[in-house]
Design a protein around this motif. Sequence first.
Motif, PDB file in Angstrom:
ATOM      1  N   ALA A  18      -9.420  -2.539   0.098  1.00 38.48           N
ATOM      2  CA  ALA A  18      -8.701  -1.478  -0.609  1.00 38.48           C
ATOM      3  C   ALA A  18      -7.287  -1.890  -0.963  1.00 38.48           C
ATOM      4  O   ALA A  18      -6.740  -1.450  -1.952  1.00 38.48           O
ATOM      5  N   GLY A  19      -6.655  -2.712  -0.128  1.00 39.16           N
ATOM      6  CA  GLY A  19      -5.255  -3.029  -0.363  1.00 39.16           C
ATOM      7  C   GLY A  19      -5.017  -4.346  -1.045  1.00 39.16           C
ATOM      8  O   GLY A  19      -3.894  -4.822  -1.089  1.00 39.16           O
ATOM      9  N   GLY A  20      -6.038  -5.012  -1.588  1.00 32.66           N
ATOM     10  CA  GLY A  20      -5.831  -6.292  -2.262  1.00 32.66           C
ATOM     11  C   GLY A  20      -5.191  -7.312  -1.357  1.00 32.66           C
ATOM     12  O   GLY A  20      -4.163  -7.906  -1.690  1.00 32.66           O
ATOM     13  N   ILE A  21      -5.752  -7.535  -0.186  1.00 30.11           N
ATOM     14  CA  ILE A  21      -5.149  -8.406   0.830  1.00 30.11           C
ATOM     15  C   ILE A  21      -5.050  -9.841   0.308  1.00 30.11           C
ATOM     16  O   ILE A  21      -6.018 -10.393  -0.221  1.00 30.11           O
ATOM     17  N   GLN A  22      -3.851 -10.442   0.473  1.00 25.57           N
ATOM     18  CA  GLN A  22      -3.630 -11.799  -0.020  1.00 25.57           C
ATOM     19  C   GLN A  22      -2.469 -12.441   0.728  1.00 25.57           C
ATOM     20  O   GLN A  22      -1.651 -11.762   1.357  1.00 25.57           O
ATOM     21  N   VAL A  41       2.420 -15.232   5.686  1.00 25.44           N
ATOM     22  CA  VAL A  41       2.445 -13.768   5.605  1.00 25.44           C
ATOM     23  C   VAL A  41       1.302 -13.315   4.711  1.00 25.44           C
ATOM     24  O   VAL A  41       1.127 -13.854   3.603  1.00 25.44           O
ATOM     25  N   ILE A  42       0.522 -12.356   5.188  1.00 29.90           N
ATOM     26  CA  ILE A  42      -0.458 -11.704   4.326  1.00 29.90           C
ATOM     27  C   ILE A  42       0.004 -10.279   4.083  1.00 29.90           C
ATOM     28  O   ILE A  42       0.751  -9.693   4.878  1.00 29.90           O
ATOM     29  N   GLU A  43      -0.430  -9.734   2.971  1.00 28.26           N
ATOM     30  CA  GLU A  43       0.016  -8.409   2.559  1.00 28.26           C
ATOM     31  C   GLU A  43      -1.174  -7.606   2.050  1.00 28.26           C
ATOM     32  O   GLU A  43      -2.091  -8.156   1.431  1.00 28.26           O
ATOM     33  N   GLY A  44      -1.162  -6.322   2.300  1.00 37.10           N
ATOM     34  CA  GLY A  44      -2.228  -5.447   1.829  1.00 37.10           C
ATOM     35  C   GLY A  44      -2.402  -4.266   2.761  1.00 37.10           C
ATOM     36  O   GLY A  44      -1.572  -4.002   3.632  1.00 37.10           O
ATOM     37  N   THR A  45      -3.515  -3.567   2.586  1.00 40.85           N
ATOM     38  CA  THR A  45      -3.831  -2.400   3.408  1.00 40.85           C
ATOM     39  C   THR A  45      -5.310  -2.423   3.743  1.00 40.85           C
ATOM     40  O   THR A  45      -6.147  -2.627   2.852  1.00 40.85           O
ATOM     41  N   GLY A  46      -5.633  -2.243   5.020  1.00 36.48           N
ATOM     42  CA  GLY A  46      -7.033  -2.184   5.395  1.00 36.48           C
ATOM     43  C   GLY A  46      -7.298  -2.805   6.746  1.00 36.48           C
ATOM     44  O   GLY A  46      -6.375  -3.156   7.491  1.00 36.48           O
ATOM     45  N   ILE A  47      -8.580  -2.913   7.092  1.00 34.00           N
ATOM     46  CA  ILE A  47      -9.016  -3.534   8.329  1.00 34.00           C
ATOM     47  C   ILE A  47      -9.270  -5.017   8.064  1.00 34.00           C
ATOM     48  O   ILE A  47      -9.885  -5.379   7.062  1.00 34.00           O
TER      49      ILE A  47
END
Length: 558
Positions: A18-22, A41-47
């Motif tokens: 959902a958060g486009g984790i990258q 560092v990774i960024e996004g939203t979710g499990i």
Amino acid sequence: MRRIAAVILFLCLLAGTAGGIQIVEFCPDPYLSGDPDEYLVIEGTGILDGYVLSDGEGGYRFPPGTRIDGRLVVAKSGPAFEQSHGYLPDFEIQERTPAVPDVIPNGNLQMANRADELFLYHKTTLVQQIAWPGDVCAREGQIHYFKDGVWDPRPLFIGQSCFAPETFEGVAVTAFAAPDCSYEVFSAAVAEAEREILVNVYEFTDEKMAKDLISARERGIAVTVLLEGGPVGGVSAEGRAVAGALNRSGIPVLSMTTTDAAHAKYRYDHAKYLIIDGSTVLLGSENFKPGGYPAAGLQGNRGWGVLLEDTGLAAYFREVFLFDAGGGDIVPLEGTAAELYTPWAPDYTVEFTPCRAEGARVTPVVSPDTSVLILELIEGAKESIAIEQAYITNETACDFNPYLAAAINASRRDVSVRVLLDSVWFNTEGDADNDEMVEVINRLAAAEGLPLEARLADLEANNLNKVHNKGVIVDDRAVLVSSINWNANSPAFNREAGVIIEHPDIAAYYAAVFEDDWNASNKSEASGAPGTDRLKIAAAACILAALTGLYLYRRKRT
């Protein structure tokens, strides 16, 4: 339908998509020996269940149920990362401290310094791949970061700031020129301080300026001085004498330098500014040396400076100062008990007095954070560009300095461009310095028939020690006053400070100073400089108004 949508959203969150984790940041070659502080560092939203980081040889995943909401930092060693950055990461790879949870390793992910790859997988799907060299260029201490779809829009090194551009309206500006009236403005501003003076300057060797700050300290003003700890040639005997005198008066003198605790934030702390009472900023091209701020009637450098009155603008620069004055690379500068003295200088006939104007629009330019604003200023020119620099060096033998290239391109769209460079011996005795640069520019102008001309300053004709300026005037409306040299190092790797000022009277003032230098350097007596009379008339009117402005300024501060 609402129930179905909720189920779909829940499943997406569980899948972690959902958060486009990258991956948005990493540093494979930090300063500490053995690279225990390397991180990503990774960024996004979710499990994060099902996500794996790998370098193709080893990797790791996160503990089951780990959730990300924004940024998440994974370092090789938590304590080492804290030493370099001042805070602990969210996870560490090698168990070093109970304060930081561990990832679940599968083999050994260790980012190589010069060439390697990073892979982000979700289950069996490759989400992201980053390679160096390729996507980024490796360099010790550099943090690689992803912004607006681009890797490394500007060089960023461990410990450096990321200040965003900001513009301030309604600023009161007092423009001044060295050697004519620079010390006059500095001394008056320091004398008006009531609470605090923060100074950041590359080199400080001037006796009278030191005594002004000491006098301020003696009347109860809190004064702090930050200097470059390793200027070219080292801190001079005069600089250490000034530091000693300031320290004996109770003024802390700090220096930025590489220590056992931290690498220096910048290649050089080359800025030249001070902040007074959180409301006034004095900034310019000149170091705090006798040539930059000579007493009235004495010869010195050609430089530009400004006194800026605005609480928002002062707060911006105060934040920059406090950021730079903190960290393990800041140590006291050891001074000496040597006696202060002012070297002899020839007499000089003052031509320019300070010019005060209200209601200016001012944009700070802080290198390396917002140096791109200079490029945007030049690229936005429609009629004219006047450039006065200590020197200009090209990036390579085949590539023009980007600021100069932008000015040349402006001339190709019929913008009148003039470039005036210093002619002192150390800027002309080499095989590829200012005299060759002037020849290259003029040959290009002749070959393409461009409204473009370059000259070497005639220092003898204008009774100047050297041209130390780093200024630009665009369309008689906007002016860059700064410490930023036009080389590969200054905009990208130094801490520098400048401002872009938009106000017709201020532009006219600096244009008159430029015209005076330009015309004095024209041995053919054919200036080819349109608008000279108009600019000098405008500047004269501004100068006449300056005395009233300075009087009102001093009345307001008392």
